[in-house]
Each structure stands twice: as structure tokens, then as C-alpha cells.
Design a protein around this motif. Structure first.
Motif, PDB file in Angstrom:
ATOM      1  N   GLN A 463       0.829  -1.209   0.000  1.00  0.00           N
ATOM      2  CA  GLN A 463       0.000   0.000   0.000  1.00  0.00           C
ATOM      3  C   GLN A 463       0.866   1.263   0.000  1.00  0.00           C
ATOM      4  O   GLN A 463       0.544   2.237  -0.706  1.00  0.00           O
ATOM      5  N   LYS A 466       2.324   1.745  -3.518  1.00  0.00           N
ATOM      6  CA  LYS A 466       1.300   2.249  -4.446  1.00  0.00           C
ATOM      7  C   LYS A 466       1.013   3.723  -4.212  1.00  0.00           C
ATOM      8  O   LYS A 466       0.835   4.487  -5.166  1.00  0.00           O
ATOM      9  N   GLU A 467       0.980   4.139  -2.947  1.00  0.00           N
ATOM     10  CA  GLU A 467       0.703   5.539  -2.635  1.00  0.00           C
ATOM     11  C   GLU A 467       1.821   6.437  -3.161  1.00  0.00           C
ATOM     12  O   GLU A 467       1.562   7.535  -3.683  1.00  0.00           O
ATOM     13  N   TYR A 470       1.242   6.885  -6.869  1.00  0.00           N
ATOM     14  CA  TYR A 470       0.139   7.824  -7.157  1.00  0.00           C
ATOM     15  C   TYR A 470       0.612   9.267  -7.024  1.00  0.00           C
ATOM     16  O   TYR A 470       0.233  10.145  -7.809  1.00  0.00           O
ATOM     17  N   GLU A 479      -6.769   6.238 -12.146  1.00  0.00           N
ATOM     18  CA  GLU A 479      -7.659   6.421 -11.010  1.00  0.00           C
ATOM     19  C   GLU A 479      -7.550   5.235 -10.057  1.00  0.00           C
ATOM     20  O   GLU A 479      -7.461   4.093 -10.476  1.00  0.00           O
ATOM     21  N   GLU A 480      -7.584   5.537  -8.768  1.00  0.00           N
ATOM     22  CA  GLU A 480      -7.541   4.476  -7.753  1.00  0.00           C
ATOM     23  C   GLU A 480      -8.917   3.855  -7.610  1.00  0.00           C
ATOM     24  O   GLU A 480      -9.932   4.560  -7.523  1.00  0.00           O
ATOM     25  N   GLU A 481      -8.961   2.537  -7.598  1.00  0.00           N
ATOM     26  CA  GLU A 481     -10.231   1.840  -7.394  1.00  0.00           C
ATOM     27  C   GLU A 481     -10.516   1.788  -5.900  1.00  0.00           C
ATOM     28  O   GLU A 481      -9.866   1.062  -5.152  1.00  0.00           O
ATOM     29  N   LEU A 482     -11.491   2.567  -5.473  1.00  0.00           N
ATOM     30  CA  LEU A 482     -11.807   2.687  -4.052  1.00  0.00           C
ATOM     31  C   LEU A 482     -13.017   1.821  -3.730  1.00  0.00           C
ATOM     32  O   LEU A 482     -14.116   2.061  -4.227  1.00  0.00           O
ATOM     33  N   HIS A 574      -6.181   0.517   4.694  1.00  0.00           N
ATOM     34  CA  HIS A 574      -5.056   1.277   4.131  1.00  0.00           C
ATOM     35  C   HIS A 574      -4.159   1.731   5.270  1.00  0.00           C
ATOM     36  O   HIS A 574      -4.630   2.260   6.276  1.00  0.00           O
ATOM     37  N   ARG A 762      -5.184  13.689  -1.362  1.00  0.00           N
ATOM     38  CA  ARG A 762      -5.340  13.070  -2.679  1.00  0.00           C
ATOM     39  C   ARG A 762      -6.629  12.266  -2.770  1.00  0.00           C
ATOM     40  O   ARG A 762      -7.328  12.293  -3.776  1.00  0.00           O
ATOM     41  N   ARG A 763      -6.970  11.567  -1.683  1.00  0.00           N
ATOM     42  CA  ARG A 763      -8.076  10.620  -1.765  1.00  0.00           C
ATOM     43  C   ARG A 763      -9.430  11.227  -1.410  1.00  0.00           C
ATOM     44  O   ARG A 763     -10.458  10.830  -1.971  1.00  0.00           O
TER      45      ARG A 763
END
Length: 818
Positions: A463, A466-467, A470, A479-482, A574, A762-763
């Protein structure tokens, strides 16, 4: 039989192990040791028969909702129900009606909640509460009460009672008249929170009954349970999850604006709501396994829950009588002919790890290491090896099967090991390259191979990586799949006020801790336990004393469970959600608070008998109450320990582990706050799981406690080696100049906070996106063709603007074109 003491040769991996090996047995290269111990010298104290779980037995969880002061209200609820029931159905019994009649009456009661009159509404709410309590007036046993309780709760949920209760609870929360009245009162009692308590009781019983699964449940009930679970965790009620509404009640209570809120019931409902919607520890383990599969990571080396449950506790410290008996046995043994090796004489006569000038620690004789006797190391116990013949059963030699945990290695550990090896043998470094081993000696090759065999990649590392991607590539990263799971929805709900929620929970925890002293500025958490009229007899005073202590213990249990569940679920969802919550706990002084909690006689806390079983629900409503005496109250129950207190202690230790793991500055806080003697006292509790988490906390700070502490606490060191997971090149057992570096708490926490804020921005902060990354329109026609609405005053004064800004200013067109 002779025993040889061998010291392993120094390998490339810095592991130094003392090996006790029988000369006739082959050396086991897999585990590197054989441990021989004699069972005669161990304390006869049995392990605490405690099984850690999400919660206690169902009947106990039901009984802890009510304080003993609320006992008379059971009959008031029954009276309210029967008055209404017999008005519409004279000469009938609830248990004899069919499902259609049950449903009709439940809907009639639900309509009664819509009336304006407060007293009438309270009577209907009490009647519904009596239904949720199992219509106990018509039951003859506790099992019958539980059966009707579950039936009635599913019926109430089916007719829409929970939605009506949430609306009424919101009305009571916003009831400014009740809040201002409570603020002005010098002493708040049970009567000030009657309406709130009735509503919270019904909601708690509904959540508690519905989440309990039984094999006999019908498919319809299973469907209702899953639907309710998803609704409870989604922003369906009042546009926010129920948990967020309850968190709001906690902060309002701590701010002093609503001192009449029954905080124990709020916290219990909050805990059970989180437990039901997010899942318990078993579900967490399953989710972790499935998430690793989805990320393409190898499976977990073992099931941590099963490993901990199968562990045995180490022996507690010997009592004075045990020491006298041991001396007498030793004196008798001196007259017997014993076969001993010369090189073991000194070892058996005196522990070589004890320093001559051992000094006493500040709070206890910490240097004598009486807090733990690790089972596999008897040669530290002044015990003499028995002769091979005769060989009584009680002195049988045992060999452990191996360490309980598979060792783990991080990618970073392999990189550090390779870098130091290259610098030593070759004189250059290759950065993050973990594959090139050219020029390194053969033993280093073997070490790297062993390290890679045990390499463990956590979900956290994936995680974090990946962050970083991004943030590096915001446009091309995609786009992040949330996934909008219950954990994600809860985090989004509490994110704006998360610091206030954490501070409020810790304030209440501090007020409920047994080590806290009464202060004028501390919050009053006894509003829902103190009666209107204070006790006048000794028996009443003793009963209220038990009730108050029990009340505080239940609050500690609920808060510890809430914090641990949130930390674990956020970490799985996360890592930066977990870090956000953990950092605010640290900023709110959670670490010293937990250490203060353990700075007491922890055995007395765990064996406390603050309960009166005769007054527990549902026992008190089915059976006739016996006559209570001062002696019976003082004696308490016959339980070996108090489940909730041991549960709370383990939860708090796990929270402390979560906060300090891999955080150098927070580990140094443990050292600065002198946690070692406090934690060592907790090792006296003979329960494997609690000892494990205490030993983990001692392990991370061992290298900073100094050589003298390690020499004087070899039994604790042995127990850490035996019970805690090993990192193959971790130098926890000895000091290292690199790791004893000065620590800058502020710098580490600021760097972490910057990463957390970038993640949250960001999120979740969609309105304030970076203008540098917004698309730009470069087409002249489309820019000039855009319709722009000008303000009305500008249009009225347009001529003046043209004169001032255009006509009256000279423009050098040649310079502009150049």
C-alpha cells in the motif's frame, strides 16, 4: 546423564545462541538448539483458563449493559408493556399469540413513538424495551428469556423499529433543554438520563441479539442480519453511519455540554456496532488472507490466532513459601550422590548472568528478574540435574518441538545486510540491489539465501509503494479503485473530527482507570450509575461501591476494544488510515496513559471481584433474589479471574504494540517513560497471550536498556527468545551504536504526518485539487467563446471601467507584439 553446554559459532547472520545438548542426541541444524528442563522446580500455579475472543459470553455481555442501580426499572418496563398489551388484548399472553398478532402489536407500539407527549412516548419506549428484554414475565428460565428476546428483536427490526429509535436518539441528543438543565445541576444521577438510557438499551439489545448467529436460525433471519449489517455501516441513518453519530455523543459529553449522557451505554453500543459492521478478529484474519491473495502475495506463514491460543504461559514468580520449600529441597539434595560435570558446578552454584554489584531498580527488585521464569532455561534456576536412574515421572526430561513463530525478514533488512557486507568485504555499495553477490564470501551467499527464504512482504508495504506511485505520477498513474466497504465508509465519516474523537475516548479512559485520582477538572463518568438518593446503610454503600468499580471496568473494556478494532481494520484497509489514527492517539498521550494504567498491582486488577451474580441480567428477573449480606458482597464470585479486566489489559498491550511497532521515536518514549519495570510486573499474570505482548514491548527496547539490565534479566531475555517472533538479523539482544542514535521525535512524526496529509488530500479532498494538474484549455476560439456572467454592478459601470482601464492607458503595441 551429562549435559554439555555449547555456544554456536558466529555465523554471518548475527545470531548467538546458547545450546543445551544431550551428548547422545544428534544436533538439530533446523532449530539450532535442544532445551532440557526438569519439571520439578516449576511453580504449581495453573495457567489462567482464559480464551481471548471478540467478546465475553452472550449472557455476560447482556448483563454488563445494566448497572445494578437500574434493577428496579425491569419491573417498570414490564408494567408499561402489560398495561398497553392488556388494553388491546385482554386475558392474552404474549407467548401464546401467533406471528400475525405479534406483528400487529409491535406496529401499534411503533406508532406510539410518534406522539408529542414525552411521558407517553417514554411509556411506549419502555414497553418496546420489555419486548427486547424477552418478555421475561412469562418465562421460567434464562434460556426461554433468550429465545423470546431474539424472536422479539428480529420482529422489531422487521417492522422498522431501529430507524424510529435512531430518529428519537437524534432528538434527545439535540435536546438543548435537557443539556442546559444537566449543566446547571450540581450532582447528576440516573434520573437525568432516563429517556436516553431506554433508547440506548433497546438499540444495544437489538444489535447484540441480531449479530449472534445460531445454527437454528432461519434463512429469513440470516437475510435480515446481513441487510441490517450493511445498513448499520452505511450512511443510511441520518446520512452518516450510526458509529459516527455515537462518536459525536462521546465528544459532546467530554466537552461538558451534555454531562447527563449515559456514557457506558454509548460506548458499549459503539463497540458492538463497530464489531458487527466491520467484523471481529476471526473475520480480520480471513480478510487479511484474501487481501494477500488479491495482491499476489504469498500466504501467511501461520495463523496467528491459533498459535497464540496454543501457547503456554511461562511460570510466574515464586512465592515466599515456594522459595523456602526450594531451599529445603536443595539442602536435602546435598546429601545425595549426584553426577555433575565440573564445568557446570559454577553454573549451578551461582547464576553467571547475575552481576555482583546488581543494584535494585526504582520500583521493585528489577535486577533480580523475579517477574518471569522462562520454562526452557532451568540451568538459571539453581536446579541440579537429576541422575538417570531412578527416573521418577515428575522429573521427566522434555524437548520442545521448536519456536512457535516462523521468522520474518523485510526487504529493507536484506538490503541493509548486503550493504554492510559489501562495504566490509569489497568496499563499495550498489544501492537497493539485492541480487548481485559477486565478490562476497560463500557464507554471505548462504546467509542471503536464508534471508530470502524467510522474506515477508506485508500488505502495508504494498500500500505504501502504491501511494508513492500515485503521488509521483498523478496524471499517468490512473484512477484508484476505491472499494466502499464498511471500514472505508466509517473512516470517511470520522475523518473530519478524528482528533477530537481520539482525545475524547482517552479522556474517558483516563477517568475510568483504577490508577486515576479524583480531580475537580476530570469528567464525571458515573452519571448513569449513581442513584437519586445516596445509600444510607453499609450494605447499600458496599453494593454501590461494587457497581461503580464494575461500571469503570466495563468502560475500560469497551474503549480498549473500540481502539484496537479501529486500528486493526484501518491498517488492513489502508496503512495511512491506521497511521492517521495512531498518530493522533500518540499526540493525545496514549502511550503514557496506558503505562499509567499498568502502573498498579495488575494481579489485583485481573482477579478483582466487582460483580454480584445474583443481580446480573437475566438471572435477576427469572430467579428470586437471595438476601444480600456484607459478607457475600465482599466474597464475590468464585471465578479465578475477571474476564473483562484481562481482556482490557490484553487489548491495551496490543494497542501499545501497534503504536510503537517500527517507530524508533515512539520506542524511545517507552524507554524515557521507564516502562520496563511496569511491564515486567505485568508478566506475573500467568496467561500466555498477555505475556506475549508484554515480551514484545520489552524486546523492542531491550537494546536501549543497557548491558546491566540485560545481564540482570536473562530469564526475561530467554522468554523473549522462546515466545516472540524472530527477525533473523535483528540485534534486539545487544546494543548497537547505530540504533542507539539520538532520536528526534518531532522530525519523524512530521515526516509521517506529511505523508498522511498527502494521502488524505489526494483521496478525500476533491475540492482542493492541485491547480497545476488541472487540464488547461489552449484553444483561442473556445476561450473567447465562453459565456461569462458579469456581476450587475459591473455591467452598470461598464463605461467607467473602459475609460479607466482601457482608453486612459497608453499601450505600446510594438513592445507587446515583440
Amino acid at each position: 546423564m551429562s549435559v554439555s553446554v555449547l555456544v554456536c559459532e558466529t555465523r554471518p547472520l548475527p545470531v548467538y545462541t546458547i545450546v543445551f545438548r544431550h551428548p547422545g542426541l544428534p544436533f538439530d541444524g533446523k532449530h539450532n538448539y535442544y532445551v532440557v528442563f526438569v519439571s520439578q522446580g516449576f511453580s504449581e500455579t495453573p495457567d489462567l483458563e482464559f480464551e481471548y475472543s471478540d467478546a465475553d459470553k452472550w449472557t455476560v455481555e447482556l448483563s454488563e449493559l445494566y448497572s445494578y442501580t437500574e434493577g428496579p426499572e425491569f419491573l417498570v418496563n414490564r408494567k408499561c408493556f402489560e398495561e398497553d398489551f392488556h388494553t388491546h388484548m385482554p386475558d392474552q399472553k404474549w407467548t401464546e399469540l401467533d406471528s400475525v398478532q405479534h406483528r400487529a402489536h409491535a406496529m401499534r407500539l411503533l406508532d406510539g413513538l410518534d406522539v408529542i407527549g414525552r411521558e407517553r412516548r417514554l411509556k411506549v419506549a419502555r414497553a418496546i424495551l420489555y419486548m427486547a428484554q424477552g418478555t421475561f414475565g412469562e418465562c421460567s428460565s434464562e434460556l426461554e428469556v433468550q429465545h423470546w428476546m431474539r424472536y422479539n428483536v428480529f420482529l422489531l427490526l422487521d417492522v422498522g423499529a431501529f430507524t424510529a429509535l435512531v430518529e428519537l436518539l437524534n432528538m434527545e441528543i439535540d435536546n438543548s433543554a435537557a443539556c442546559s438543565s444537566a449543566v446547571r445541576k450540581p450532582a447528576i444521577s440516573l434520573a437525568d438520563s432516563t429517556d436516553l438510557r431506554v433508547l440506548l438499551n433497546i438499540m444495544y439489545l437489538m444489535v447484540e441479539a441480531i449479530q449472534r448467529e445460531e445454527p437454528t436460525d432461519s434463512p429469513e433471519w440470516r437475510t435480515i442480519r446481513e441487510t441490517f449489517k450493511s445498513e448499520l455501516g452505511s450512511p443510511l441513518y441520518n446520512h452518516e453511519p450510526v458509529s459516527v453519530m455515537l462518536f459525536g455523543m462521546v465528544t459532546k459529553f467530554c466537552s461538558g455540554h451534555a454531562p447527563h449522557f449515559p456514557m457506558k451505554k454509548v460506548l458499549l453500543l459503539l463497540w458492538k456496532t463497530i464489531l458487527f459492521t466491520l467484523g471481529g478478529f476471526e473475520q480480520l484474519q480471513c480478510s487479511k488472507v484474501s487481501k494477500r491473495v488479491a495482491l499476489g502475495l504469498p500466504p501467511l506463514p501461520e495463523d496467528s490466532i491459533r498459535v497464540v491460543r496454543s501457547m503456554r504461559a511461562a511460570s510466574p514468580p515464586a512465592s515466599a513459601s515456594d522459595l523456602i520449600e526450594q531451599q529445603q529441597r536443595r539442602a536435602r539434595r546435598e546429601h545425595k550422590a549426584l553426577i555433575k560435570q565440573d564445568n557446570l558446578d559454577a553454573f549451578n552454584e551461582k547464576d553467571p548472568y547475575k552481576a555482583d554489584d546488581a543494584r535494585e531498580d526504582e520500583e521493585e527488585n528489577d535486577d533480580n528478574d523475579n517477574s518471569l521464569e522462562a520454562e526452557p532455561f532451568p540451568l538459571e534456576r539453581d536446579e541440579v540435574m537429576p541422575p538417570p536412574i531412578p527416573h521418577p515421572p515428575s522429573e521427566r526430561v522434555c524437548f520442545p518441538k521448536g519456536l512457535p513463530w516462523a521468522p520474518k525478514v523485510r526487504e529493507k533488512d536484506i538490503e541493509n545486510f548486503l550493504e554492510s557486507s559489501r562495504s566490509k568485504f569489497i568496499g563499495y555499495t550498489l544501492g537497493n540491489d539485492t541480487d548481485t553477490v559477486v565478490g562476497l564470501p560463500r557464507p554471505i551467499h548462504e546467509s542471503i539465501k536464508t534471508l530470502k527464504q524467510h522474506k515477508y512482504v506485508s500488505i502495508t508495504e504494498v500500500q505504501s509503494t502504491k501511494e508513492e506511485e500515485y503521488l509521483k505520477t498523478p496524471l499517468s498513474g490512473g484512477e484508484e479503485e476505491l472499494e466502499l466497504c464498511a471500514t472505508e465508509l466509517l473512516y470517511q465519516g470520522i475523518l473530519p473530527s478524528l482528533p477530537q474523537y481520539m482525545i475524547a475516548l482517552l479522556k474517558i479512559l483516563l477517568a475510568a482507570a483504577p490508577t486515576s485520582k479524583a480531580k475537580t477538572d476530570s469528567i464525571n463518568i458515573l452519571a448513569d450509575v449513581l442513584p437519586e438518593e445516596m445509600p444510607t446503610t453499609v450494605l447499600q454503600s458496599m453494593k454501590l461501591g461494587v457497581d461503580v468499580n464494575r461500571h469503570k471496568e466495563i468502560i475500560v473494556k469497551a474503549i480498549s476494544a473500540i481502539l484496537l478494532l479501529l486500528l486493526k481494520h484501518f491498517k488492513l484497509n489502508h496503512v495511512y488510515q491506521f497511521e492517521h489514527m495512531a498518530q493522533h492517539l500518540v499526540f493525545a498521550n496514549c502511550i503514557p496513559l496506558i503505562l499509567k494504567f499498568f502502573n498498579q498491582n495488575i494481579m489485583s486488577y485481573i482477579t478483582a471481584k466487582n460483580s454480584i451474580s445474583a443481580l446480573d441480567f437475566p438471572h435477576c428477573i427469572v430467579h428470586e433474589l437471595p438476601e444480600l449480606t456484607a459478607e457475600s458482597l465482599e466474597a464475590g464470585d468464585n471465578n479465578q479471574f475477571c474476564w473483562r479486566n484481562l481482556f482490557s489489559c490484553i487489548n491495551l498491550l496490543r494497542i501499545l504494540n501497534k503504536l510503537t511497532k517500527w517507530k524508533h521515536s515512539r520506542t524511545m518514549m517507552l524507554v524515557v517513560f521507564k516502562s520496563a519495570p511496569i511491564l515486567k510486573r505485568a508478566l506475573k499474570v500467568k496467561q500466555a497471550m498477555m505475556q506475549l505482548y508484554v515480551l514484545k514491548l520489552l524486546k523492542v527496547q531491550t537494546k536501549y536498556l543497557g548491558r546491566q539490565w540485560r545481564k540482570s534479566n536473562m530469564k526475561t531475555m530467554s522468554a523473549i527468545y522462546q515466545k516472540v517472533r524472530h527477525r533473523l538479523n535483528d540485534d534486539w539482544a545487544y546494543g548497537n551504536d547505530l540504533d542507539a542514535r539520538p532520536w528526534d521525535f518531532q522530525a519523524e512524526e512530521c515526516a509521517l504526518r506529511a505523508s498522511i496529509e498527502q494521502f488524505n488530500s489526494r483521496r478525500y479532498d476533491k475540492n482542493q485539487s492541485n491547480p497545476e494538474f488541472l487540464p488547461v484549455d489552449n484553444c483561442l476560439q473556445s476561450v473567447l467563446g465562453q459565456r461569462i456572467d458579469l456581476p450587475e454592478d459591473f455591467q452598470m459601470n461598464y463605461d467607467l471601467w473602459l475609460e479607466r482601464e482601457v482608453f486612459s492607458k497608453s499601450i505600446s503595441w510594438e513592445e507587446l507584439l515583440q
